[in-house]
Design a protein around this motif. Sequence first.
Motif, PDB file in Angstrom:
ATOM      1  N   UNK A 104      27.850   4.761  33.629  1.00 54.78           N
ATOM      2  CA  UNK A 104      28.612   4.281  32.375  1.00 54.78           C
ATOM      3  C   UNK A 104      28.829   5.569  31.653  1.00 54.78           C
ATOM      4  N   UNK A 105      30.210   5.458  31.220  1.00 58.50           N
ATOM      5  CA  UNK A 105      30.508   6.691  30.313  1.00 58.50           C
ATOM      6  C   UNK A 105      30.486   6.287  29.013  1.00 58.50           C
ATOM      7  N   UNK A 106      30.124   7.146  27.864  1.00 56.34           N
ATOM      8  CA  UNK A 106      30.179   6.851  26.507  1.00 56.34           C
ATOM      9  C   UNK A 106      30.155   8.153  25.713  1.00 56.34           C
ATOM     10  N   UNK A 107      30.934   8.030  24.576  1.00 61.14           N
ATOM     11  CA  UNK A 107      31.206   9.152  23.678  1.00 61.14           C
ATOM     12  C   UNK A 107      29.486   9.324  23.168  1.00 61.14           C
ATOM     13  N   UNK A 108      29.266  10.434  22.173  1.00 57.85           N
ATOM     14  CA  UNK A 108      27.915  10.525  21.511  1.00 57.85           C
ATOM     15  C   UNK A 108      27.891   9.476  20.523  1.00 57.85           C
ATOM     16  N   UNK A 109      28.969   9.175  19.729  1.00 55.59           N
ATOM     17  CA  UNK A 109      29.070   8.251  18.853  1.00 55.59           C
ATOM     18  C   UNK A 109      28.565   6.801  19.322  1.00 55.59           C
ATOM     19  N   UNK A 110      29.394   6.288  20.453  1.00 52.85           N
ATOM     20  CA  UNK A 110      29.132   5.142  21.026  1.00 52.85           C
ATOM     21  C   UNK A 110      27.652   4.958  21.600  1.00 52.85           C
ATOM     22  N   UNK A 111      27.353   6.072  22.150  1.00 52.47           N
ATOM     23  CA  UNK A 111      25.845   5.819  22.831  1.00 52.47           C
ATOM     24  C   UNK A 111      24.771   5.758  21.607  1.00 52.47           C
TER      25      UNK A 111
ATOM     26  N   UNK B 133      25.409   4.486  18.667  1.00 54.04           N
ATOM     27  CA  UNK B 133      25.405   3.048  18.238  1.00 54.04           C
ATOM     28  C   UNK B 133      24.572   2.076  19.028  1.00 54.04           C
ATOM     29  N   UNK B 134      25.121   2.255  20.494  1.00 60.25           N
ATOM     30  CA  UNK B 134      24.358   1.546  21.317  1.00 60.25           C
ATOM     31  C   UNK B 134      22.781   1.647  21.362  1.00 60.25           C
ATOM     32  N   UNK B 135      22.390   2.810  21.363  1.00 61.74           N
ATOM     33  CA  UNK B 135      20.920   3.105  21.373  1.00 61.74           C
ATOM     34  C   UNK B 135      20.380   2.368  20.054  1.00 61.74           C
ATOM     35  N   UNK B 136      21.082   2.303  18.808  1.00 60.28           N
ATOM     36  CA  UNK B 136      20.317   1.952  17.455  1.00 60.28           C
ATOM     37  C   UNK B 136      20.186   0.508  17.581  1.00 60.28           C
ATOM     38  N   UNK B 137      21.233  -0.250  18.410  1.00 60.95           N
ATOM     39  CA  UNK B 137      21.184  -1.692  18.485  1.00 60.95           C
ATOM     40  C   UNK B 137      20.321  -2.345  19.644  1.00 60.95           C
TER      41      UNK B 137
ATOM     42  N   UNK C  82      29.070  -1.906  26.746  1.00 63.72           N
ATOM     43  CA  UNK C  82      28.335  -3.297  26.159  1.00 63.72           C
ATOM     44  C   UNK C  82      27.910  -4.093  27.249  1.00 63.72           C
ATOM     45  N   UNK C  83      27.943  -3.913  28.569  1.00 64.11           N
ATOM     46  CA  UNK C  83      27.380  -4.602  29.513  1.00 64.11           C
ATOM     47  C   UNK C  83      25.993  -4.198  30.095  1.00 64.11           C
ATOM     48  N   UNK C  84      25.669  -2.952  29.374  1.00 62.85           N
ATOM     49  CA  UNK C  84      24.142  -2.605  29.532  1.00 62.85           C
ATOM     50  C   UNK C  84      23.256  -3.475  28.868  1.00 62.85           C
ATOM     51  N   UNK C  85      22.381  -3.861  29.312  1.00 67.31           N
ATOM     52  CA  UNK C  85      21.157  -4.648  28.899  1.00 67.31           C
ATOM     53  C   UNK C  85      19.760  -4.253  29.360  1.00 67.31           C
ATOM     54  N   UNK C  86      18.732  -4.220  28.419  1.00 62.34           N
ATOM     55  CA  UNK C  86      17.394  -3.646  29.158  1.00 62.34           C
ATOM     56  C   UNK C  86      16.470  -4.758  28.657  1.00 62.34           C
ATOM     57  N   UNK C  87      15.648  -5.217  29.735  1.00 63.75           N
ATOM     58  CA  UNK C  87      14.470  -5.982  29.714  1.00 63.75           C
ATOM     59  C   UNK C  87      13.265  -5.291  30.039  1.00 63.75           C
ATOM     60  N   UNK C  88      12.083  -5.959  29.977  1.00 58.92           N
ATOM     61  CA  UNK C  88      10.955  -5.151  30.150  1.00 58.92           C
ATOM     62  C   UNK C  88      10.822  -4.379  31.468  1.00 58.92           C
ATOM     63  N   UNK C  89      10.315  -3.410  31.399  1.00 58.02           N
ATOM     64  CA  UNK C  89      10.188  -2.571  32.556  1.00 58.02           C
ATOM     65  C   UNK C  89      11.473  -1.851  33.052  1.00 58.02           C
ATOM     66  N   UNK C  90      12.601  -2.262  32.341  1.00 55.95           N
ATOM     67  CA  UNK C  90      13.980  -1.515  32.702  1.00 55.95           C
ATOM     68  C   UNK C  90      14.003  -0.014  32.159  1.00 55.95           C
ATOM     69  N   UNK C  91      14.563   0.886  32.899  1.00 59.40           N
ATOM     70  CA  UNK C  91      14.793   2.360  32.521  1.00 59.40           C
ATOM     71  C   UNK C  91      16.207   2.835  32.817  1.00 59.40           C
ATOM     72  N   UNK C  92      16.920   3.152  31.752  1.00 54.60           N
ATOM     73  CA  UNK C  92      18.118   3.601  32.087  1.00 54.60           C
ATOM     74  C   UNK C  92      18.172   5.042  31.606  1.00 54.60           C
TER      75      UNK C  92
END
Length: 275
Positions: free
Chosen positions: A183-190, A192-196, A118-128
């Motif tokens: 960052x570690x995430x379960x498939x579900x958590x990931x 959910x994060x990607x959808x938000x 939940x600390x991962x944020x993405x702004x313009x030009x950001x790539x994770x």
Amino acid sequence: MTDPVAAGTVHQVTSLSNPQVKNLRALQMKKHRDETGLFIGEGLKLVTDALEEHWPVDTICYAGAARDQERVLRAAASVKARGGTVLEVTEAILGKITKRENPQMVVGVFRQKLMPLDKVTLAANDVWVALEGVKDPGNLGTVIRTVDSVGARGVILVGDTCDPFSFETVRATMGSLFHVPLVRASVEAFLGFAARSPARLVGTHLSATHDYRTLASSEPTILLMGNEQSGLPPRLAEACDVRAKIPMAGRADSLNLAIATGIMLYELRRDVLTV
Ligand code: SAM
């Protein structure tokens, strides 16, 4: 520069059966790394990278033969100043700790550090980069190093992945481990994060029809890469906004995961990277 040995702050250890040495050797095992939350980084460059990043450090060990080197003394003094332990050991002990015949003269013991999803944020030009089920420590380390090289933001380890703090992974990162948030995430958590997230989710798939050379954009992007054997599972592939392929000629079935990640990252970061 104060000599930490002269200052009496160094423990000199010569016996392989010393309990501190036994504890350090046990860090070769994932179980012990998990229990202690520690891991080992080898070599002065890597140790210096970690100290410059103010990474939490537990212990530095160096070979007696390196005790006259200014940079080694500086690193040892820095570890001491942060409340860590300084051990002067034999090369045989360093070889045992790192399972190497020709060990590095310096190793550091560091605390594992992960960023919460939940600390991962993405702004313009950001790539994770998100890696699903990566199994090869060398691949993982190489991806972390490449993420650092292109100025991408970090790596999300999705599902069941290998340990980013293993010897092999840490070696392969060449110090980038200390510059790239993990960052570690379960498939579900990931999912959910990607959808938000406002970022587009770009998946890579051998059956995709979208050419990866059309992807460069300032849009924040999560690049999703699949497991070495099985690729992206359908559930994750279907969640992607775009599925892209790197064209291949010849008879190879696929590219190596770390190579494919590098190619994708250089395309995604094309407009911001200059020589
Ligand atoms: N047999 C697996 C499959 O069917 O996907 C091969 C997996 S490949 C070794 C590991 C990962 O590297 C893939 O999931 C994908 O993320 C990436 N990859 C490899 N070659 C690729 C290509 N030509 N285009 C896009 N991604 C590729």
